[in-house]
Design a protein around this motif. Structure first.
Motif: not given
Lengths: 102, 201
Positions: A15-16, B106-108, B99-102, B94-95
């Protein structure tokens, strides 16, 4: 034994990855690929939940079938829109397509 | 820890193939290569359905995702080929933030999945689909569920497919001005031309 956390992790990564592709890819077709990845991750979650928590009911299967139907319609219409954009603008770069007018 | 049975080894291989494909889809510079990397993703998901006991969904996944959507995407890529120069950056500005937000999202997600107390009786899964008698689970029951409890969504989905089909045909059709409005169409094209230049094409 494969716990459900593993499956949720896999679908979370999918998903990410799809969301990142949808937001960052400049090519419109590649952005649509990100949408497909996200829908697949949701489907995998449905099936994992069915298998682990409620294997006697098939509601999750119906949900997956409906999602696949919507994905097929979305891909057809989205790619037709992208073809139209390509004819109008000569590019499918989402950074260059700014004119909101037919 | 994961016990290394044949079932789990196959699941881990499927996971590796699927995630490799997903990473290549978002990271590959060439769009046609990204489209081809979608194949291991869809096939891996179908393998997951098969191993989890949803054989019908695995068949549908192969038929629709690999047979229809992937082919459609590859057609779209080839029809819009050479639209972008190959040395253009594949990602917009926004790459890095995305990427950092993703990674954080994902960690969350993984943390939430790991800290949830799942019902203990269902927390693990046995070797279902690799059993000798590979039975097709629940296809008749799925038909009953679909046509009794979910009849309205089913019909709405079919109408949606019809609308999508007509919409795709109408949108993708090449516009041919008919004989009686040739002149206005040409005028419109001429009027559009400066704006196209403004867009930078």
């Amino acid at each position: 034994m494969f716990s459900i956390t593993g499956l949720l992790t896999i679908s979370g990564i999918l998903f990410v990855a799809g969301a990142a592709a949808l937001i960052t890819r400049r090519n419109a077709v590649a952005a649509l690929m990100g949408v497909e990845l996200m829908l697949n991750a949701a489907n995998l979650n449905f099936v994992a939940g069915w298998r682990y928590f409620w294997p006697e009911r098939l509601d999750a299967h119906v949900a997956v079938l409906l999602v696949i139907t919507v994905a097929a319609a979305e891909a057809a219409v989205g790619l037709a829109i992208i073809l139209n954009l390509y004819r109008k603008f000569g590019t499918v770069d989402l950074e260059q397509i700014r004119l909101m007018r037919g | 820890m994961i016990e290394l049975s044949a079932y789990n080894i196959i699941l881990l291989l499927l996971a590796a193939v699927t995630l490799l494909g997903a990473v290549r889809v978002i990271a590959t510079r060439s769009v046609i290569h990204a489209a081809f990397w979608l194949f291991p993703v869809f096939a891996g998901i179908a393998g997951f359905y098969l191993l989890l006991g949803a054989q019908f969904l695995a068949a549908i996944q192969v038929l629709i995702y690999i047979g229809a959507i992937l082919v459609l995407i590859i057609f779209a890529v080839t029809l819009t080929r050479n639209a972008m120069d190959s040395d253009d950056a594949p990602a917009n500005r926004f790459g890095v933030p995305v990427f950092l937000a993703a990674i954080m999202l994902l960690a969350a997600v993984i943390g939430a999945a790991g800290h949830t107390r799942w019902p203990a009786a269902f927390a693990t899964i046995d070797h279902i689909a690799l059993a000798p008698g590979l039975e097709v689970t629940g296809v008749p029951a799925l038909g009953v569920t679909l046509l009794q409890h979910y009849l309205l969504p089913f019909e709405i989905a079919s109408v949606l497919l019809l609308a999508g089909m007509i919409g795709a045909i109408v949108l993708a059709r090449r516009e041919r001005p008919s004989a009686d409005d040739d002149a206005p169409a040409d005028a419109a094209t001429a009027a559009d031309a400066p704006q196209r230049e403004k867009v930078g094409v």
